[in-house]
Design an enzyme around this catalytic site. Structure first.
Site, PDB file in Angstrom:
ATOM      1  N   TRP A 179       0.884  -1.163   0.000  1.00  0.00           N
ATOM      2  CA  TRP A 179       0.000   0.000   0.000  1.00  0.00           C
ATOM      3  C   TRP A 179       0.919   1.210   0.000  1.00  0.00           C
ATOM      4  CZ3 TRP A 179      -0.892   4.206   3.254  1.00  0.00           C
ATOM      5  CH2 TRP A 179      -2.081   4.901   3.040  1.00  0.00           C
ATOM      6  N   LYS A 196      -6.489  -2.268   5.222  1.00  0.00           N
ATOM      7  CA  LYS A 196      -7.212  -2.700   6.417  1.00  0.00           C
ATOM      8  C   LYS A 196      -6.606  -2.183   7.717  1.00  0.00           C
ATOM      9  CE  LYS A 196     -10.309  -5.145   8.636  1.00  0.00           C
ATOM     10  NZ  LYS A 196     -11.700  -4.698   8.628  1.00  0.00           N
ATOM     11  N   GLY A 242       5.733   0.331   7.227  1.00  0.00           N
ATOM     12  CA  GLY A 242       6.008   1.501   8.063  1.00  0.00           C
ATOM     13  C   GLY A 242       6.572   2.639   7.237  1.00  0.00           C
TER      14      GLY A 242
END
Length: 605
Positions: A75, A600, A102
């Site tokens: 993502w 999510k 991260g």
């Protein structure tokens, strides 16, 4: 927010990695990649692809042998989705491979220094910086090289590292982004979520922030980023692999909506105490004297969890008569809040890993506050950091858009509010009334789900709207907010939520036939006030869809919901609007389980 999976053992690794990526695709789905190695195929072999895991799978050659590997589904944060920006990332010699979740906050400065030293970057990502830093370390072990590189970075990470010179191991580390080890027989796994592991093992170890691990085929060991050995005992995952399957439904969202009656039954099971008209919440670690000393409750969450917190705060005030409010955790941690020792703080997160919520918990703990967690995932970071809490037992939720976890979280708040109320001044009779209402919830949810065909027809009527308004008063307002969020998340229709009382203070200017309004109209003491708002909308030719306990004369359409106790009605009134959002998106041909731009588990800021 991305997905990591890794394996070391004796099996052919590529199929295992691809299977794991498919189970983690809800965590990120704009690009994916794998890198493998093995004793019979030395060196690192890598394949990457923009798009879904299926696009990556199509590129994997038939001969892509290896028994060790790491993989990633992305993502995007740094750099647009592309083959080059996909993980894993290699150093210039092709010896070091890194996958990373991260954000490295000082990536720009490190990138500039490395470039000045002659390093050529292929991608726009922050992760590639870490790859080159590891490659430039000269320590004897891979563990020391990774540790040395991590000392130079600032930010959050969950990382897995392969090195061609150390093909017998995978080194992983965690700081703010989840890393879970899977313990097998003569094989080891690593992932960012247990969903990738449960097909192969239910024995897991969850790393803490500041912790690293080395995986070999036969064993694992954990230690801090400073090198101190730590003790890690495997725990057993609660859910079977079948819990993560679609179960005959076309989408995970539909499956999870339909699971809510059973899910609510689970969160209630074993917790009701009929003798004293209260509930048992053993994990709170809050005795009666401490509960009575609470002077205020502050609930922190993000997105859907924040909306559940709004409902929870309302129930706590009503049943326990303790001042309570909810606030986005992402705002709370930056506004230099006053931390009151008499305030009970409650952190809400489906995954238990939401970074903004976790950071708020850590700041509160640093300042000496008592923090409870309301989470779904056992052993998650927030569950471990909190002083106690309530597991919501919704079961695995795979769709990016949360439904059953939202409902179970609101029920968990009802249990907490009843517990606090009975500890204080709520009478036995009122406690019994709420318990009877809680017991009715699963059957009433099933009753609502039986009306799906009617709700589908309504959704198809409204699917041409470009924007929608959602309104409600007091108990109905958080329902309106969550319903608005659901619609915009999954259908991409612009939607706003307002307190019904605020219409005349500005939003009435928007009302016209092209802007439908969804109104939450329970049979409570504000019924006539809500009906007056409908009159205002209808007088301006607005279309109205009401969610109510009885037909509303001024509404064009009404979705009827069974009535429960007034305090519990918001739990039920949101469920038909989940179906409404789902079928609106379905009618528009949206990718329901993987909405654009969303993932999510939000483990970055």
């Amino acid at each position: 927010m991305c997905g990591i999976v890794g394996y070391i053992g004796r099996r052919d690794v590529a199929p295992l990695l691809l299977e794991g990526l498919q189970r983690l695709e809800y965590r990120g789905y704009d690009s994916a990649g794998v890198v493998v190695t093995g004793a019979k195929s030395p060196g690192l072999k890598m394949i990457k692809a923009k798009g879904r895991v299926r696009d990556l799978q199509a590129r994997i050659p038939k001969r892509f042998a290896g028994t060790t590997g790491i993989a990633h589904t992305r993502w995007a944060t740094h750099g647009a989705p592309s083959d080059v920006n996909a993980h894993p990332h290699l150093d210039a010699e092709g010896k070091v491979a890194v996958v990373h979740n991260g954000i490295i906050d000082n990536a720009a400065d490190l990138r500039a220094k490395l470039a000045a030293d002659g390093v050529e970057f292929l991608s726009e990502t922050d992760t590639e910086v870490l790859t080159h830093l590891i490659a430039r370390q000269s320590d004897d072990t891979l563990e020391e090289r990774v540790r040395g590189a991590l000392r130079l970075i600032e930010g959050t990470y969950g990382v897995a590292v392969l090195h061609a010179d150390f093909p017998d191991r995978i080194v992983v580390a965690r700081n703010g982004s989840p890393v879970v080890l899977g313990i097998g027989e003569k094989e080891m796994f690593v992932a960012s979520d247990v969903a990738a592991l449960v097909t192969h093992t239910r024995q897991i170890v969850t790393l803490d922030d500041g912790e690293m691990a080395t995986l070999t085929a036969d064993d694992f060991r954990t230690y801090t980023t400073e090198g101190t050995r730590t003790t890690a005992s495997p725990t057993t995952v609660e859910w079977e692999a079948e819990s993560y399957d679609m179960g005959g439904h076309d989408t995970y969202m539909h499956k999870e909506i339909c699971e809510q009656a059973d899910a609510v039954d689970r969160v209630l099971r074993g917790r009701i105490d009929d003798r004293f008209s209260t509930v048992h919440l053993g994990g709170l670690n809050l005795d009666a004297r401490e509960a009575r000393a609470v002077r205020r409750v502050k609930i922190l969450g993000c997105g859907t969890s924040y909306h559940a917190g709004l409902i929870g705060a309302q129930m706590i005030e009503e049943l326990a008569r303790i001042p309570a409010d909810a606030e986005p955790a992402s705002e709370f941690r930056y506004r230099d809040p006053v931390v009151d020792p008499d305030t009970l703080y409650i952190a809400v997160s489906q995954s238990g890993e939401t970074y903004d919520v976790l950071a708020a918990v850590q700041e509160l703990k640093r300042k000496g506050a008592r923090v409870l967690g309301v989470v779904n995932v056992v052993g998650s970071a927030i569950a471990r950091e909190a002083d106690g809490g309530v597991y919501v037992h919704a079961g695995p939720e795979v769709c990016v858009v949360s439904t059953k976890c939202f409902t179970n979280t609101t029920v968990a708040f009802a249990l907490l509010a009843l517990h606090l109320g009975r500890t204080r001044d709520l009478s036995v009779a009122h406690g019994r009334r709420i318990i009877e209402g809680l017991r009715r919830l699963p059957g009433q949810i099933a009753e609502i789900l039986e009306t799906e065909a009617e709700i589908k027809k309504l959704a198809e009527e409204y699917a041409d709207a470009r924007s929608m308004m959602f309104i409600g008063r007091v108990r109905g307002y958080p329902v309106a907010r969550e319903a608005s969020l659901k619609l915009k998340e999954v259908s991409y229709i612009h939607a706003e939520a307002y307190p019904a009382s605020e219409l005349k203070h500005g939003p009435l200017a928007l009302i016209e036939p092209a802007l439908p309004t969804v109104a939450i109209v329970p049979d409570d003491d504000l019924l006539e006030k809500n009906r007056a708002a409908l009159e205002e909308i209808k007088a301006r030719s607005g279309r109205i869809l009401a969610v109510a306990h009885q037909d509303q004369p001024k509404a064009d359409r009404t979705i009827l919901v069974p009535r429960n106790e007034a305090e519990l009605d918001p739990i039920l009134m949101g469920i038909p609007l989940q179906l409404f959002a789902y079928h609106t998106a379905l009618a528009m041909g949206r990718d329901i389980d993987k909405p654009r731009n969303l993932a999510k588990s939000v483990t970055v800021e």
